[in-house]
Design an enzyme around this catalytic site. Structure first.
Site, PDB file in Angstrom:
ATOM      1  N   ASP A  15      49.644  27.987  61.854  1.00 58.70           N
ATOM      2  CA  ASP A  15      48.374  27.598  62.466  1.00 58.70           C
ATOM      3  C   ASP A  15      47.798  28.717  63.341  1.00 58.70           C
ATOM      4  O   ASP A  15      48.543  29.529  63.895  1.00 58.70           O
ATOM      5  CB  ASP A  15      48.592  26.329  63.302  1.00 58.70           C
ATOM      6  CG  ASP A  15      47.294  25.605  63.609  1.00 58.70           C
ATOM      7  OD1 ASP A  15      46.259  25.925  62.991  1.00 58.70           O
ATOM      8  OD2 ASP A  15      47.317  24.708  64.480  1.00 58.70           O
ATOM      9  N   HIS A  32      42.507  33.989  57.704  1.00 58.21           N
ATOM     10  CA  HIS A  32      43.317  33.452  56.591  1.00 58.21           C
ATOM     11  C   HIS A  32      43.950  34.586  55.785  1.00 58.21           C
ATOM     12  O   HIS A  32      45.099  34.515  55.375  1.00 58.21           O
ATOM     13  CB  HIS A  32      42.465  32.561  55.691  1.00 58.21           C
ATOM     14  CG  HIS A  32      41.980  31.317  56.386  1.00 58.21           C
ATOM     15  ND1 HIS A  32      42.803  30.538  57.177  1.00 58.21           N
ATOM     16  CD2 HIS A  32      40.757  30.728  56.418  1.00 58.21           C
ATOM     17  CE1 HIS A  32      42.110  29.514  57.652  1.00 58.21           C
ATOM     18  NE2 HIS A  32      40.859  29.599  57.218  1.00 58.21           N
ATOM     19  N   LEU A 126      65.798  33.169  48.561  1.00 54.60           N
ATOM     20  CA  LEU A 126      65.029  32.185  49.316  1.00 54.60           C
ATOM     21  C   LEU A 126      64.171  31.308  48.403  1.00 54.60           C
ATOM     22  O   LEU A 126      63.497  31.818  47.502  1.00 54.60           O
ATOM     23  CB  LEU A 126      64.111  32.922  50.307  1.00 54.60           C
ATOM     24  CG  LEU A 126      63.071  32.080  51.051  1.00 54.60           C
ATOM     25  CD1 LEU A 126      63.721  31.269  52.160  1.00 54.60           C
ATOM     26  CD2 LEU A 126      61.965  32.966  51.625  1.00 54.60           C
TER      27      LEU A 126
END
Ligand code: IPE
Ligand code: IPE
Ligand code: MG
Length: 234
Positions: A15, A32, A126
């Site tokens: 965020d 972004h 991952l």
């Protein structure tokens, strides 16, 4: 970070992209893009230090309330990331999976998602679970429908419904989140992984996500190491 306990599953509510840009006098969309770059860097880092699963909140079901310009920008950014920019992450053995509803994502976005999932499916490092058009409440509703239809078709009996079956029927069958990080100073979950966060440790930082680089991430791991997890025991 040699003697550190490394959480198996980290959740990140990424965020503060908009405020990061606004405070620099730039359009929110710049935030972004910068956030996406930070994610690329973090994915490599998390893989390097041995984190097995990372769930990252990229777009919530509620984020469709934003302007068409911002939503369109984000959708195009996702396509760009999944078709080109994540190449380096994949070459580092990271596997990409997605959590979220397909409706109302466009065919182009869905294709980019399916393609990268397929391309990375044999990677053993991952697992990066990208939560896109994700909402925890819709996930619980969708899980309930799956289990109800299994019951209706006699695939399972009432006694087969347990916590394990619930977990297996969420968007992805992943272990509990150990550490939840939210950047930007907000102290809320915003509909993120309610079931999976039941016993997570929470870490909040005022740092906006674009500035949440590896050193900031390591601070969260250090904080996690200072927690005494009791899971209801003594
Ligand atoms: C998070 O940053 C990214 C998405 C929700 C897509 P925001 O866009 O929410 O940034 P702020 O919170 O407005 O600063
Ligand atoms: C949560 O952030 C969703 C993502 C980070 C993708 P928001 O910025 O949408 O959350 P609220 O509106 O502050 O609760
Ligand atoms: Mg926000």
């Amino acid at each position: 970070m040699n003697e550190m306990k490394i959480p198996t599953h980290v959740g990140i509510i990424m965020d503060g992209n908009g405020r990061w840009a606004t405070e620099k006098g730039r359009p929110r969309t710049d935030g972004h893009r910068e956030g996406a770059n930070t994610l690329k860097e973090l994915a490599i880092h998390m893989n390097d230090i041995g984190i097995k699963y990372a769930s990252v909140y990229a777009f919530s079901t509620e984020n469709f309330k934003r302007s068409k310009t911002e939503v369109d920008f984000l959708m195009n950014l996702f396509i760009e990331m999944f078709t080109n920019e994540f190449e380096f992450i994949l070459s580092n053995n990271v596997r990409i999976v997605f959590s979220g509803r397909e409706e109302p994502l466009s065919k182009k976005v869905l294709k980019a998602m399916r393609d990268i999932e397929e391309k990375s499916k044999d990677n053993t490092g991952l697992v990066l679970n990208v939560c896109l058009n994700y909402g925890s409440r819709s996930e619980i509703v969708d899980m309930t429908k799956k289990i109800a239809s299994m019951y209706k078709s006699d695939e399972i009996s009432l006694d087969d419904i347990d916590e394990e079956l619930v977990r297996q029927n969420l968007y992805n069958d992943l272990p509990d989140v150990d550490l939840l990080i939210r950047t930007s100073g907000e102290l809320r979950l915003s509909n993120f992984m309610l079931y999976q966060l039941s016993y997570a440790e929470f870490y909040f930082t005022r740092t906006y996500f674009p500035d949440f680089h590896n050193d900031e991430f390591d601070k969260a791991i250090e904080a996690f190491n200072d927690r005494n997890r009791r899971f209801g025991g003594v």
